[in-house]
Scaffold this motif. Structure first.
Motif, PDB file in Angstrom:
ATOM      1  N   THR A 262      27.046   5.086   0.278  1.00 50.36           N
ATOM      2  CA  THR A 262      26.406   6.386   0.453  1.00 50.36           C
ATOM      3  C   THR A 262      24.995   6.392  -0.112  1.00 50.36           C
ATOM      4  N   ILE A 265      22.616   4.753   2.424  1.00 53.80           N
ATOM      5  CA  ILE A 265      22.345   5.639   3.557  1.00 53.80           C
ATOM      6  C   ILE A 265      21.390   6.759   3.145  1.00 53.80           C
ATOM      7  N   ARG A 269      18.243   6.608   5.441  1.00 55.95           N
ATOM      8  CA  ARG A 269      18.294   7.511   6.588  1.00 55.95           C
ATOM      9  C   ARG A 269      18.084   8.972   6.217  1.00 55.95           C
ATOM     10  N   LYS A 272      20.871  14.215   4.862  1.00 54.67           N
ATOM     11  CA  LYS A 272      21.778  14.916   5.777  1.00 54.67           C
ATOM     12  C   LYS A 272      22.889  14.004   6.298  1.00 54.67           C
ATOM     13  N   TYR A 273      22.635  12.708   6.346  1.00 55.59           N
ATOM     14  CA  TYR A 273      23.647  11.773   6.829  1.00 55.59           C
ATOM     15  C   TYR A 273      24.742  11.517   5.792  1.00 55.59           C
ATOM     16  N   ASP A 389      14.105  11.796   7.544  1.00 48.16           N
ATOM     17  CA  ASP A 389      15.202  11.016   8.110  1.00 48.16           C
ATOM     18  C   ASP A 389      15.153   9.601   7.590  1.00 48.16           C
TER      19      ASP A 389
END
Length: 389
Positions: A262, A265, A269, A272-273, A389
């Motif tokens: 996690t 990510i 990214r 929000k992901y 993002d």
């Protein structure tokens, strides 16, 4: 090739250990005191929830002033002082039995808990390289996440095999050992660069840039209060109290196993992901808990809740601190915990009323509602500020 600045320095490890010791006592007592109130003091479930609420009320009242206190007197000195007083309060549980006196002790300890955790969190942020702030704060919040599991695991295991007195003494010893690491923390290096203002303003209470995320996090805290304050009573009602330690063990294993994944990510990214799937996982876990009718579903719910909590809460805390300037780390930390503690306090009290009137199945279904609201608000927040993002 650019060499990454280290996160796991001597100062960071000391702060990690210190913060872990503070929270292991907090979560250990939170899981055990409701049983102590109902079984030994013969109080109602609502009174049991009040033990959590009164603690958090004092923490909430104190938290907004913590940033200013750290600026005025120095983060390391305040951390040492409040740790010592927090330790004294922990030792007093062995001697205090009347419910009224227990409430007073909880209120006083909440004050020292509030300032100590603000100091440790702010100092951790100060000691993390700016270029690795997201990853570093994610790792630091693992000290809290581990305590979420290990605190109840230790406390409930001691209760099942020994007594409340043994548990209180053992927690005090654990805090002594863990808090000793605070003595290894070097003096403040990145704080106190300017003299604190004598005038007291709104900015001395809250970091406004951290408020939106902290507000959303408070809804998650409200829902988590259903697990934190009432899981031990609910599991006893369902005949699986002996598996409560296993519940938290599964919680921990899933949370720890998912953290590197996690965290990567989050950095690569965007939040929000992690936050959106994490909230959905949390909802699934509470739903399973509400309809739990077997040991398997009980432990499975722990896995989903651990995955969701371990993804969402560190992400929100990181976003709150990242939203502020470096010199405002203490205020951003205080703001996040003020609202998170408020969610826990209100949740503990209101959910106690729900449990008393409607039962624990309704309590856990009701808790899911607040996660849905948090999910909607976070999605709207992402669209509004266009998080990277």
């Amino acid at each position: 090739m650019k060499i990454k600045e280290p996160i796991w320095t001597k100062a960071f490890i000391s702060l990690f250990t210190t913060n872990f010791s503070i929270f292991i006592i907090f979560y250990g007592l939170v899981s055990a005191l409701p049983l102590y109130a109902t079984d030994v003091l013969l109080r109602s479930d609502e009174d049991a929830g009040l033990l959590m609420t009164i603690f958090l009320i004092s923490a909430i009242i104190t938290r907004p002033f913590s940033g200013k206190i750290l600026d005025l007197f120095g983060k390391r000195k305040i951390l040492w002082l409040t740790l010592f007083l927090y330790l004294i309060c922990t030792g007093l549980y062995y001697f205090v039995e009347p419910f009224g006196a227990l409430l007073v002790l909880r209120f006083i300890q909440g004050i020292f808990f509030s300032i100590a955790t603000t100091a440790s969190g702010s100092m951790a942020a100060d000691n993390i390289p700016i270029s690795r702030r997201g990853a570093g704060l994610g790792y630091f919040t693992m000290s809290t996440n581990l305590a979420v599991v290990i605190g109840p695991l230790v406390a409930l295991t001691l209760l099942q095999n020994f007594s409340y007195d043994v548990m209180f003494i053992s927690l005090t010893i654990l805090l002594i050992v863990g808090a000793a690491s605070a003595l290894l923390i070097p003096s403040d290096k990145k704080s106190g660069t300017s003299l604190p203002r004598s005038k007291f303003t709104w900015n001395d209470l809250f970091e406004k840039k951290a408020l939106p995320i902290a507000l959303i996090a408070s809804l998650v805290a409200f829902s988590y209060a259903s697990v934190l304050s009432y899981l031990s009573i609910y599991s006893q009602e369902k005949g699986v109290l002996h598996l409560t330690s296993s519940f938290f063990a599964v919680f921990a294993i899933v949370m720890l196993a998912s953290r590197p994944f996690t965290g990567r990510i989050f950095d690569e990214r965007g939040p929000k992901y992690i936050v959106i799937p994490g909230l959905v996982s949390f909802m699934i876990g509470l739903l399973l808990l509400a309809f739990m009718d077997s040991p398997f579903l009980f432990l499975l719910s722990g896995a989903f809740i651990g995955l969701g909590y371990g993804a969402v809460v560190p992400s929100f805390q990181t976003l709150a601190i990242q939203s502020a300037k470096h010199e405002r780390s203490g205020y951003a930390t205080a703001t996040f915990f003020t609202l998170f503690d408020t969610g826990l306090a209100i949740g503990s009290y209101i959910l106690g009323l729900v449990a008393t009137q409607l039962g624990y199945k309704s309590l856990y279904l009701f808790s899911i509602t607040f996660l849905v609201i948090a999910l909607v608000l976070f999605i709207l927040r992402v669209k509004k500020v266009q998080l990277p993002d």
